[in-house]
Scaffold this motif. Structure first.
Motif, short mmCIF file in Angstrom:
data_model
loop_
_atom_site.label_atom_id
_atom_site.label_comp_id
_atom_site.label_asym_id
_atom_site.label_seq_id
_atom_site.Cartn_x
_atom_site.Cartn_y
_atom_site.Cartn_z
N CYS A 217 -3.81 13.57 -0.60
CA CYS A 217 -4.29 12.23 -0.30
C CYS A 217 -4.93 12.26 1.09
CB CYS A 217 -3.07 11.31 -0.35
SG CYS A 217 -3.31 9.67 0.29
N TYR B 283 5.31 6.66 1.15
CA TYR B 283 5.54 5.57 2.11
C TYR B 283 4.93 4.29 1.57
CZ TYR B 283 6.89 9.31 5.26
OH TYR B 283 7.53 10.38 5.82
N VAL C 6 -2.75 3.27 6.08
CA VAL C 6 -4.18 3.35 5.77
C VAL C 6 -4.36 3.45 4.25
CG1 VAL C 6 -6.33 4.59 6.19
CG2 VAL C 6 -4.53 4.63 7.91
N ILE C 7 -5.15 2.57 3.67
CA ILE C 7 -5.50 2.72 2.26
C ILE C 7 -6.30 4.02 2.15
CG2 ILE C 7 -6.82 1.73 0.33
CD1 ILE C 7 -6.51 -1.01 1.81
N SER C 8 -5.90 4.89 1.24
CA SER C 8 -6.54 6.21 1.20
C SER C 8 -8.00 6.09 0.75
CB SER C 8 -5.77 7.16 0.30
OG SER C 8 -5.68 6.65 -0.99
N GLY D 174 -0.15 4.83 1.17
CA GLY D 174 -1.25 5.57 1.77
C GLY D 174 -0.87 7.00 2.09
N LYS D 175 0.41 7.32 1.92
CA LYS D 175 0.87 8.68 2.23
C LYS D 175 1.82 9.16 1.16
CE LYS D 175 3.11 11.39 5.84
NZ LYS D 175 2.03 12.23 6.33
N ARG E 166 2.97 -6.14 3.74
CA ARG E 166 2.68 -7.09 4.83
C ARG E 166 2.39 -8.50 4.30
NH1 ARG E 166 -0.33 -3.61 9.43
NH2 ARG E 166 -0.01 -1.56 8.50
N VAL F 260 -12.52 3.45 -0.99
CA VAL F 260 -12.88 3.04 0.36
C VAL F 260 -11.60 2.99 1.21
CG1 VAL F 260 -13.89 1.24 1.81
CG2 VAL F 260 -14.86 1.71 -0.45
N SER F 261 -11.55 3.87 2.20
CA SER F 261 -10.41 3.91 3.11
C SER F 261 -10.47 2.69 4.01
CB SER F 261 -10.47 5.19 3.95
OG SER F 261 -9.35 5.25 4.81
N ASN F 262 -9.33 2.03 4.19
CA ASN F 262 -9.33 0.84 5.02
C ASN F 262 -7.92 0.56 5.53
OD1 ASN F 262 -10.40 -1.40 6.31
ND2 ASN F 262 -11.55 -2.06 4.52
N HIS F 263 -7.84 -0.42 6.42
CA HIS F 263 -6.57 -0.81 7.02
C HIS F 263 -5.66 -1.42 5.96
CE1 HIS F 263 -3.76 -2.96 9.57
NE2 HIS F 263 -4.24 -2.31 10.62
N ALA F 264 -4.41 -0.95 5.94
CA ALA F 264 -3.49 -1.40 4.89
C ALA F 264 -3.04 -2.85 5.08
CB ALA F 264 -2.26 -0.50 4.86
N PRO G 78 -6.69 9.76 4.23
CA PRO G 78 -6.17 10.62 5.31
C PRO G 78 -4.66 10.83 5.25
CG PRO G 78 -6.55 8.42 6.15
CD PRO G 78 -7.00 8.40 4.71
N ASN G 79 -3.98 10.26 4.29
CA ASN G 79 -2.52 10.43 4.14
C ASN G 79 -1.74 9.88 5.32
OD1 ASN G 79 -0.76 11.30 2.09
ND2 ASN G 79 -0.23 13.17 3.18
N MET G 80 -1.97 8.60 5.58
CA MET G 80 -1.25 7.88 6.63
C MET G 80 -0.63 6.64 5.99
SD MET G 80 -2.07 9.55 9.48
CE MET G 80 -1.82 8.45 10.88
N PRO G 81 0.62 6.31 6.39
CA PRO G 81 1.32 5.19 5.73
C PRO G 81 0.58 3.86 5.84
CG PRO G 81 2.83 6.42 7.15
CD PRO G 81 1.46 6.97 7.40
N MET H 90 -5.44 5.95 -4.57
CA MET H 90 -4.03 6.29 -4.84
C MET H 90 -3.51 5.44 -6.00
SD MET H 90 -1.33 8.00 -4.22
CE MET H 90 -1.26 8.68 -2.58
N ASP I 263 -8.81 1.51 -4.10
CA ASP I 263 -7.73 2.39 -3.64
C ASP I 263 -7.53 3.55 -4.63
OD1 ASP I 263 -5.36 3.59 -2.95
OD2 ASP I 263 -4.19 1.75 -2.81
N SER J 64 -12.05 -0.56 8.58
CA SER J 64 -11.29 -0.11 9.74
C SER J 64 -10.40 1.05 9.34
CB SER J 64 -10.46 -1.27 10.28
OG SER J 64 -9.78 -0.87 11.45
N HIS J 65 -9.84 1.74 10.32
CA HIS J 65 -9.02 2.93 10.06
C HIS J 65 -9.81 3.98 9.29
CE1 HIS J 65 -4.65 1.31 10.80
NE2 HIS J 65 -5.41 1.29 11.86
N CYS J 66 -11.09 4.08 9.59
CA CYS J 66 -11.96 5.06 8.91
C CYS J 66 -13.15 5.34 9.83
CB CYS J 66 -12.42 4.52 7.57
SG CYS J 66 -13.33 2.97 7.69
N THR K 178 0.83 -1.21 0.00
CA THR K 178 0.00 0.00 0.00
C THR K 178 0.86 1.25 0.00
OG1 THR K 178 -1.55 -1.19 1.44
CG2 THR K 178 -1.84 1.21 1.29
#
Lengths: 412, 412
Positions: free
Chosen positions: B271, A286, B278-280, A267-268, A290, B224-228, B273-276, B240, B238, A383-385, A265
């Motif tokens: 992007c 980034y 998290v799928i944006s 994501g940033k 996994r 859909v934002s989700n856990h990476a 939420p722009n977190m490494p 991105m 995704d 999750s994470h949303c 992924t």
């Protein structure tokens, strides 16, 4: 009188409203004002149970239910209360609150335990401040040093050391104050699944057998910033075009050249100067890779590094690739899996033995003690949303199993 | 006594130090504190020349050198003093200061002119606040209305109307106060080339024959934002990954499916939420397409829109494409090209007749009057970056030609 489920719900909802982004999910970074307010809430609840509370140099809260047996190794329970930006209210908090409820029930019912219990609220699990996940549990288990902490920075350039000092922590105690193998008898973490398998299979309980390993890379591409109108295509050294090529390739590599369990992924992304009419001079992004199988991570990481070199060379860009986080995939303790499974069978709860795609603080303790995890379903796998949801009925079932398993483990 | 070149250099350097990013180039957005300080500097210089100064509702400074002939149409000179983020000190400022120096020389040498001169410092040329370039000249020429201004926003969500009002401007006068065709006899703008042709060919003067047209699109992709870690590759939506595919394709389309003069750039991406880890959930990016030939723009824009639809459909994303800025390519006045060229021949200055890849405020006046532009070289073709440089000797030559051409045009 409030039921267990009422209390769990009240606690989770009370913490959920402590967010920097009201109406837009939970944003509660470690060491923020929101973190402080959530901690104060927890301290009050812990004090009602007469727990012995200690906060270490990294901000991990360690709350002990000792009941006269301080000298024996503890059974550790715990999870985290920090979130990603605009995350959900169940990730982490569900495990902390279930552990708190467990201690309430044990006290109320005057359950006799041989061993002490320790509830740990791990700091900075999500990596929201420094891009390094599970920082609190890494520090507690001696995997991340005081020196390392002085070398990491927030996106605003403040060191880990300063962020924690500014929060009022005794940061210099880090290293002296790590967890000792002899202090721990076992660890169990309850967590939301964060994937869609339990919800899809209508199963309220997951018993985790392996946790995926992960690597996080920061890739930096530098080119030549210039006017978007006056620079012909063939003269450009455009890091955004290079980044796009690498990001597209990462998806292909994770999908087609690795294993079915591998995920990758981006994501940033940060682009400088980030103006519509300027060819960017620098793009940083980034990459999160996994897999429960280390081979999957290896394959994608190798492909990514080769591709980055190739793209940089072809486009006249300068590239750097920095490994900023890494955790190995781990197998959880068969002894704890059996303890949870036998409780599920006794209680007649439907369960599934499964892998965790997400990494958790528990994974940091596997080289210290026997570790187990209980999952409860994430509706729609979200999750994470802000849309992250888990039914309170399912949390109650998870908490029941946690209680049963912990009573067994604490009386061994 | 100071030479012309000394004065030009002093003015440019004095404005360059008014920046929000010291040591990191010029960052002087319109309506900022830096803008206000640069304006105060110019007002002082203009007052020394007894110019009649007026500031319109959009912040365009109009400074008239009338010398008793107020009733005749003016020859307009001008450019801008705003910059991109971390831009250079010559873009725009060179034209404003050359025009100011021109008036100084005309006054000192008591040159007789039939027509008045007007120096206009156009506001918000770079589009740094709202993503809309040449906003000041668009408003001055009636191409952008008060109503439009209420509908545009900064990246922080403040409307154009509010930004200008907060700067102390009489925004409601916009529309009543536009330029009138009969007030203008001609317009010339001196500007740095911002490309590498003059420097490469060791030629100090460019005489512009056509200005490229441009379109700026904002493309938004929602997924859909989700856990990476927990979302398998095949279940992702995704944005991105979708954005990368489109950005890579834009480069290919501009390079291979359009004209040699066509350029396409993505210089800004956001992007969320722009977190490494998290799928944006949402990615927004800006596409800048330019060409002196409208067919080149058309081809790339069509290809881009088709690709965006295709990518969104294939990946289950929601897409929107918004045209946020547009200007047609324009041919400049052959009368003014000849006036500048004959002056260059008289002075024996080496020159080149050429196109402009960048759009300029002058282009907004071509449907009002005869318009011309003089380019001076950008060393290494660098612009919109801190490394932007032009030799002061070349600016002096450009300013000389400007004086000669303006004397001809103001006496017609």
């Amino acid at each position: 009188m409030e039921s267990c489920m009422d209390r769990i719900k009240r606690d989770i909802e009370n913490i959920a409203i402590i967010t920097a982004t009201p109406q837009k999910g939970s944003t509660r970074f470690s060491y923020s004002d929101e973190d402080r307010r959530a901690r104060e809430y927890l301290f009050k609840e812990m004090e009602k149970l007469n727990l012995e509370i200690k906060v270490d140099g990294a901000g991990n809260i360690r709350a002990k239910y000792a009941h006269g047996n301080e000298s024996l190794p503890s059974v550790i329970l715990g999870s985290h209360i920090d979130t990603v930006a605009n995350g959900g209210k169940f990730d982490g908090v569900t495990g902390v609150i279930s552990a708190l409820e467990l201690i309430r029930v044990i006290k109320e019912k005057k359950v006799q335990l041989k061993r002490p219990l320790e509830l740990i609220v791990f700091a900075e699990e999500e990596g929201s401040n420094f891009g390094i996940t599970m920082l609190g549990s890494k520090i507690l288990t001696g995997k991340f040093s005081l020196k390392d902490l002085k070398n990491i920075k927030t996106y605003d350039g403040i060191t880990g050391y300063d962020v924690m000092s500014n929060f009022g922590l005794d940061v210099d105690s880090i290293g002296r104050d790590v967890l000792k193998r002899n202090d721990v008898a076992a660890m169990i973490e309850l967590h939301v699944e964060q994937g869609g398998i339990l919800d899809l299979e209508d199963t309220p309980i997951g018993i985790v057998k392996s946790i995926a390993g992960m690597r996080t890379y920061k890739i930096s591409l530098k080119g030549v910033s210039n006017h978007a109108g006056t620079t012909p295509m063939y003269l450009r050294k455009d890091p955004m075009a290079g980044a796009s090529e690498i990001i597209s390739y990462l998806e292909e590599a994770a999908k087609e050249h690795a294993l079915p369990t591998t995920v990758g992924t981006v994501g940033k992304i940060l682009c400088k100067p980030n103006m519509p009419n300027v060819i960017s001079g620098e793009v940083n992004f980034y990459v999160d890779i996994r897999d429960v199988d280390p081979q999957g991570i290896e394959k994608v990481a190798d492909a990514l590094l080769n591709k980055t070199n190739e793209v940089a060379k072809k486009r006249g860009l300068t590239s750097s690739v920095e490994l900023i986080g890494e955790s190995d995939s781990v197998k959880l303790s068969s002894k704890i899996i059996e303890a949870i499974e036998s409780s599920a069978i006794e209680e007649n709860y439907k369960y599934k033995i499964m892998n965790s795609g997400a990494v958790h603080d528990s994974a940091m303790l596997t080289n210290f003690t026997d570790v187990g995890m209980i999952f409860v379903p994430s509706i729609g796998g979200l999750s994470h949303c802000p849309e992250e949801r888990t039914n309170y009925e399912d949390i109650k079932l998870g908490c029941d199993l946690l209680i049963h398993a912990v009573i067994k483990l604490a009386n061994e």
